[in-house]
Design a protein around this motif. Structure first.
Motif, PDB file in Angstrom:
ATOM      1  N   ARG A  64      16.793 -74.137  16.124  1.00 33.66           N
ATOM      2  CA  ARG A  64      17.198 -75.004  17.235  1.00 33.66           C
ATOM      3  C   ARG A  64      18.605 -74.627  17.707  1.00 33.66           C
ATOM      4  NH1 ARG A  64      12.813 -75.672  15.904  1.00 33.66           N
ATOM      5  NH2 ARG A  64      12.702 -74.071  17.511  1.00 33.66           N
ATOM      6  N   ARG A  65      19.464 -74.267  16.756  1.00 33.84           N
ATOM      7  CA  ARG A  65      20.811 -73.851  17.167  1.00 33.84           C
ATOM      8  C   ARG A  65      20.749 -72.616  18.055  1.00 33.84           C
ATOM      9  NH1 ARG A  65      24.294 -70.198  16.890  1.00 33.84           N
ATOM     10  NH2 ARG A  65      22.830 -68.878  15.753  1.00 33.84           N
ATOM     11  N   TYR A  66      19.932 -71.645  17.679  1.00 35.74           N
ATOM     12  CA  TYR A  66      19.795 -70.437  18.477  1.00 35.74           C
ATOM     13  C   TYR A  66      19.217 -70.767  19.844  1.00 35.74           C
ATOM     14  CZ  TYR A  66      18.151 -65.852  19.977  1.00 35.74           C
ATOM     15  OH  TYR A  66      17.924 -64.704  20.695  1.00 35.74           O
ATOM     16  N   GLN A  67      18.266 -71.715  19.880  1.00 33.92           N
ATOM     17  CA  GLN A  67      17.684 -72.124  21.169  1.00 33.92           C
ATOM     18  C   GLN A  67      18.716 -72.785  22.057  1.00 33.92           C
ATOM     19  OE1 GLN A  67      14.452 -74.835  20.664  1.00 33.92           O
ATOM     20  NE2 GLN A  67      13.874 -74.843  22.830  1.00 33.92           N
ATOM     21  N   ALA A  68      19.539 -73.691  21.431  1.00 31.59           N
ATOM     22  CA  ALA A  68      20.576 -74.373  22.216  1.00 31.59           C
ATOM     23  C   ALA A  68      21.629 -73.385  22.698  1.00 31.59           C
ATOM     24  CB  ALA A  68      21.207 -75.482  21.371  1.00 31.59           C
ATOM     25  N   GLU A  69      21.983 -72.447  21.844  1.00 33.06           N
ATOM     26  CA  GLU A  69      22.975 -71.436  22.241  1.00 33.06           C
ATOM     27  C   GLU A  69      22.460 -70.582  23.389  1.00 33.06           C
ATOM     28  OE1 GLU A  69      25.605 -67.807  20.233  1.00 33.06           O
ATOM     29  OE2 GLU A  69      23.979 -68.776  19.105  1.00 33.06           O
ATOM     30  N   THR A  70      21.193 -70.245  23.337  1.00 32.95           N
ATOM     31  CA  THR A  70      20.600 -69.452  24.429  1.00 32.95           C
ATOM     32  C   THR A  70      20.673 -70.211  25.749  1.00 32.95           C
ATOM     33  OG1 THR A  70      19.122 -68.367  22.863  1.00 32.95           O
ATOM     34  CG2 THR A  70      18.502 -68.292  25.195  1.00 32.95           C
ATOM     35  N   LEU A  71      20.349 -71.495  25.702  1.00 36.67           N
ATOM     36  CA  LEU A  71      20.414 -72.302  26.921  1.00 36.67           C
ATOM     37  C   LEU A  71      21.847 -72.422  27.436  1.00 36.67           C
ATOM     38  CD1 LEU A  71      17.915 -75.184  26.025  1.00 36.67           C
ATOM     39  CD2 LEU A  71      17.626 -73.451  27.804  1.00 36.67           C
ATOM     40  N   LEU A 108      18.445 -82.325  27.099  1.00 37.34           N
ATOM     41  CA  LEU A 108      19.383 -83.292  27.684  1.00 37.34           C
ATOM     42  C   LEU A 108      20.726 -82.617  27.919  1.00 37.34           C
ATOM     43  CD1 LEU A 108      18.612 -86.325  25.287  1.00 37.34           C
ATOM     44  CD2 LEU A 108      17.452 -85.686  27.420  1.00 37.34           C
ATOM     45  N   PHE A 109      21.410 -83.102  28.954  1.00 40.22           N
ATOM     46  CA  PHE A 109      22.757 -82.630  29.253  1.00 40.22           C
ATOM     47  C   PHE A 109      23.695 -83.819  29.202  1.00 40.22           C
ATOM     48  CE2 PHE A 109      19.959 -79.486  31.122  1.00 40.22           C
ATOM     49  CZ  PHE A 109      20.580 -78.289  30.813  1.00 40.22           C
ATOM     50  N   PHE A 110      24.831 -83.660  28.496  1.00 41.57           N
ATOM     51  CA  PHE A 110      25.800 -84.743  28.313  1.00 41.57           C
ATOM     52  C   PHE A 110      27.139 -84.339  28.913  1.00 41.57           C
ATOM     53  CE2 PHE A 110      22.679 -85.622  25.075  1.00 41.57           C
ATOM     54  CZ  PHE A 110      22.594 -87.005  25.063  1.00 41.57           C
ATOM     55  N   GLY A 179      33.455 -85.341  35.568  1.00 42.05           N
ATOM     56  CA  GLY A 179      32.131 -85.892  35.278  1.00 42.05           C
ATOM     57  C   GLY A 179      31.067 -84.854  35.080  1.00 42.05           C
ATOM     58  N   ALA A 180      31.463 -83.600  35.089  1.00 39.57           N
ATOM     59  CA  ALA A 180      30.476 -82.535  34.937  1.00 39.57           C
ATOM     60  C   ALA A 180      29.952 -82.512  33.501  1.00 39.57           C
ATOM     61  CB  ALA A 180      31.090 -81.189  35.290  1.00 39.57           C
ATOM     62  N   ALA A 181      28.725 -81.942  33.357  1.00 42.16           N
ATOM     63  CA  ALA A 181      28.108 -81.842  32.021  1.00 42.16           C
ATOM     64  C   ALA A 181      28.878 -80.859  31.169  1.00 42.16           C
ATOM     65  CB  ALA A 181      26.664 -81.417  32.142  1.00 42.16           C
ATOM     66  N   ARG A 182      29.081 -81.247  29.885  1.00 41.45           N
ATOM     67  CA  ARG A 182      29.813 -80.392  28.965  1.00 41.45           C
ATOM     68  C   ARG A 182      28.961 -79.906  27.775  1.00 41.45           C
ATOM     69  NH1 ARG A 182      35.322 -80.634  29.934  1.00 41.45           N
ATOM     70  NH2 ARG A 182      35.552 -81.170  32.125  1.00 41.45           N
ATOM     71  N   HIS A 183      27.787 -80.542  27.499  1.00 37.86           N
ATOM     72  CA  HIS A 183      26.940 -80.176  26.349  1.00 37.86           C
ATOM     73  C   HIS A 183      25.478 -80.128  26.759  1.00 37.86           C
ATOM     74  CE1 HIS A 183      30.546 -82.004  24.442  1.00 37.86           C
ATOM     75  NE2 HIS A 183      30.352 -81.061  23.530  1.00 37.86           N
ATOM     76  N   VAL A 184      24.772 -79.208  26.168  1.00 38.53           N
ATOM     77  CA  VAL A 184      23.334 -79.197  26.276  1.00 38.53           C
ATOM     78  C   VAL A 184      22.785 -79.606  24.897  1.00 38.53           C
ATOM     79  CG1 VAL A 184      23.195 -76.726  25.690  1.00 38.53           C
ATOM     80  CG2 VAL A 184      21.275 -77.853  26.831  1.00 38.53           C
ATOM     81  N   ALA A 185      21.795 -80.448  24.882  1.00 36.77           N
ATOM     82  CA  ALA A 185      21.256 -80.969  23.609  1.00 36.77           C
ATOM     83  C   ALA A 185      19.733 -80.851  23.609  1.00 36.77           C
ATOM     84  CB  ALA A 185      21.667 -82.417  23.391  1.00 36.77           C
ATOM     85  N   LEU A 186      19.217 -80.437  22.459  1.00 37.69           N
ATOM     86  CA  LEU A 186      17.770 -80.411  22.255  1.00 37.69           C
ATOM     87  C   LEU A 186      17.372 -81.738  21.628  1.00 37.69           C
ATOM     88  CD1 LEU A 186      17.314 -76.823  20.773  1.00 37.69           C
ATOM     89  CD2 LEU A 186      17.138 -77.557  23.164  1.00 37.69           C
TER      90      LEU A 186
END
Length: 565
Positions: A64-71, A108-110, A179-186
């Motif tokens: 999942r970490r590799y997937q999140a990093e890819t995104l 999700l994007f936070f 207010g821009a997104a700073r994180h992508v989350a699986l």
């Protein structure tokens, strides 16, 4: 014989100690070491299971970490998350592919303040924040930093919605807008993670749980409160650790069953050994009792008592030796009694013979004198008959003297040819008169050591008996042979034979089956054979004839063969 004082009791006790004690001791040692070995095996199995579980969970999170990093590092993702531009086809395709994985609810994007900016639902999406007006509440959930990613949660199932976990990774390209997104989350299904703990290594005895900063979760992702003994596995991330909830009673049940079976087997084996050795001791005591009863019987004079144990072991050997001893003792005592009886009878016969011989001689002389002067033929015949009876009485007296006071033997070399020739010359007239065939057979050159006159007297007595027992056209055979170190002289006939009940008594003094016999011929023959170191053996079959065999020791320098051999 009391069992408390017998060797059988000691045999039984020592045998039981030598057999039961080792069995029980081995059983106890086996139980002790088997329990230790079983515990070691269980510990190793649990450790291996927990290590494998930790490895699978770590691998899942790493994927999942590799997937999140890819995104996060894909060009255009940051701009799409901040809504500064529409997603191009590559971003849309990537989001579609990554969100449709079965382990994810969506992507999700936070923003920097952890507020949810954008939601990309996947095929497994359900509940908030995808459908309905309820949003995803990540505030207040534990956050665990693992390298450059952050694990948020896990969140337990609530109101029928599945539990979940966020694997959050920072976006590299961010806009200057606050207010821009700073994180992508699986948005990860919690059950996909907990299912990696696998099936129970021992169904009913072990329950796998996952310890997290948010609490303990079971294999289906439900929050649980474990009880009993917990076995910890290696730590995956800070606060994350696979564990096993152990039920000792169920875990050790197979071992307890084996232990009970072992103790039952040891107990049954000990009981069987006790029964076996007890029966063996009873059998041994019974057989020893037979020996004891035989000893008592012999000591009380029952020399005919025999144990007759037909086994092959040591006690049977002793029993046979005991029977042989009893037989030899019986024969020896019978010989002693017979010798004593013969000695008394001989003294009596000798005294009677001395008292009768002289008057008989005087009477015979008187009868002869009267016969010479008698002219009457009738009275002359009576005197002749009286003289014949006197001669018969004289022969009886001579036999009594021979029986009561036999001449000591003068051992010499006896050649069978010479002895047979002398006997045949004496028997031929009587045989011819009776119409009986007389023949000599066998090894006539055989030599042995005995008194020649005694041998001739024995053969003559036996030959006369054989002729008297034969019918006309019968046959009497003198035969010589060798058996081992003994020369065998045999006198046989084809007469009427001797009944079996009479045969043991025919050598007794004064016992006869003929009306005109006095019963001393066989007695004297046996006596002469024995004083010359031999023995006499009689075999008879009623209606088929009788064979009397006399055994004499062969001379040491004679091999019993013809000289020309």
């Amino acid at each position: 014989m009391a069992i408390e004082k017998s060797i059988v009791r000691r045999y039984l006790v020592l045998s039981l100690l030598a057999s039961v004690v080792p069995v029980v001791w081995i059983g106890l040692l086996y139980d002790r070491f088997a329990e230790s070995a079983f515990q070691e095996v269980i510990d190793e199995k649990l450790a291996a299971h927990l290590t494998a579980t930790a490895s699978r969970i770590a691998g899942f999170v790493e994927a999942r970490r590799y997937q999140a990093e890819t995104l996060a590092n894909f060009p255009g993702i940051a701009a799409f998350a901040s809504e500064q531009r529409a997603p191009n086809e590559q971003v849309s395709a990537l989001l579609q592919v990554e969100s449709d994985l079965p382990d994810l609810f969506g992507i999700l994007f936070f923003s920097a303040d952890d507020s949810l900016q954008k939601v990309i639902p996947g095929q497994a999406a359900s509940g908030p924040p995808y459908w309905g007006e309820t949003t995803l509440e990540a505030a207040g959930l534990p956050q665990t930093r693992v390298g450059d990613i952050e694990l948020v949660g896990p969140a337990p199932p609530v109101d029928g919605h599945s539990g979940w976990l966020l694997v959050r990774y920072p976006l590299r390209e961010t806009a200057n807008d606050a207010g821009a997104a700073r994180h992508v989350a699986l948005h990860v299904r919690l059950a996909s993670l907990t299912e990696l703990m696998g099936a129970d290594p021992a169904a009913g005895a072990l329950e796998p749980v996952l310890k997290t900063p948010a609490g303990y979760f079971n294999r289906v992702g439900h929050l649980v409160n474990p009880s009993g003994k917990l076995v910890s596995g290696p730590e995956i991330f800070p606060g994350w650790r696979p564990m096993l909830q152990v039920e000792p009673s169920q875990l050790l049940e197979p071992f307890e069953r084996a232990r009970r079976a072992l103790f039952i087997a040891v107990l049954v084996g000990a009981v069987l050994l006790v029964i076996l050795f007890y029966r063996m001791s009873l059998r041994l005591r019974q057989r020893v009792g037979q020996l004891l009863a035989g000893a008592y019987a012999i000591s009380s004079g029952r020399l005919e008592y025999r144990i007759a144990d037909h086994g092959e072991d040591e006690i049977a050997t002793v029993s046979r030796a005991f029977d042989a001893m009893a037989l030899r003792l019986e024969q020896h005592l019978a010989r002693i009694v017979r010798m004593e009886k013969l000695a008394v009878l001989g003294e009596f016969a000798t005294s009677i013979a001395h008292e009768v011989r002289n008057p008989l001689a005087a009477v015979k002389t008187t009868v002869q004198a009267l016969s010479r002067r008698e002219a009457d033929a009738r009275r002359l015949q009576l005197l002749s008959d009286v003289e014949g009876e006197i001669d018969r009485l004289a022969r009886v007296v001579s036999q009594l003297l021979d029986f009561g006071r036999p001449r000591p033997p003068d051992p010499q070399e006896v050649v069978v040819r010479d002895a047979f020739r002398r006997v045949a010359l004496l028997l031929e007239p009587d045989a011819a008169a009776r119409g009986v065939a007389l023949s000599v057979q066998g090894d006539s050159d055989l030599r042995f050591c005995a008194d020649p006159d005694h041998v001739v007297q024995i053969l003559l007595n036996l030959g006369i008996n054989a002729l008297q027992a034969s019918d006309e056209d019968g046959a009497v055979v003198l035969r010589a042979s060798r058996e081992g170190s003994m020369a065998v002289l045999e006198v046989s006939d084809r007469g009427h034979g001797i009944p079996a009940d009479v045969l043991p008594r025919v050598t007794d003094p004064f016992y006869t089956t003929r009306s005109k016999g006095i019963g001393l011929g066989l007695s004297i023959s046996r006596q002469l054979a024995e004083i010359n170191g031999g023995r006499l053996d009689i075999r008879s079959v009623p209606g088929s004839g009788t064979a009397v065999r006399i055994f004499f020791p062969i001379m040491k320098d004679n091999d019993g063969k013809h000289p020309d051999h």
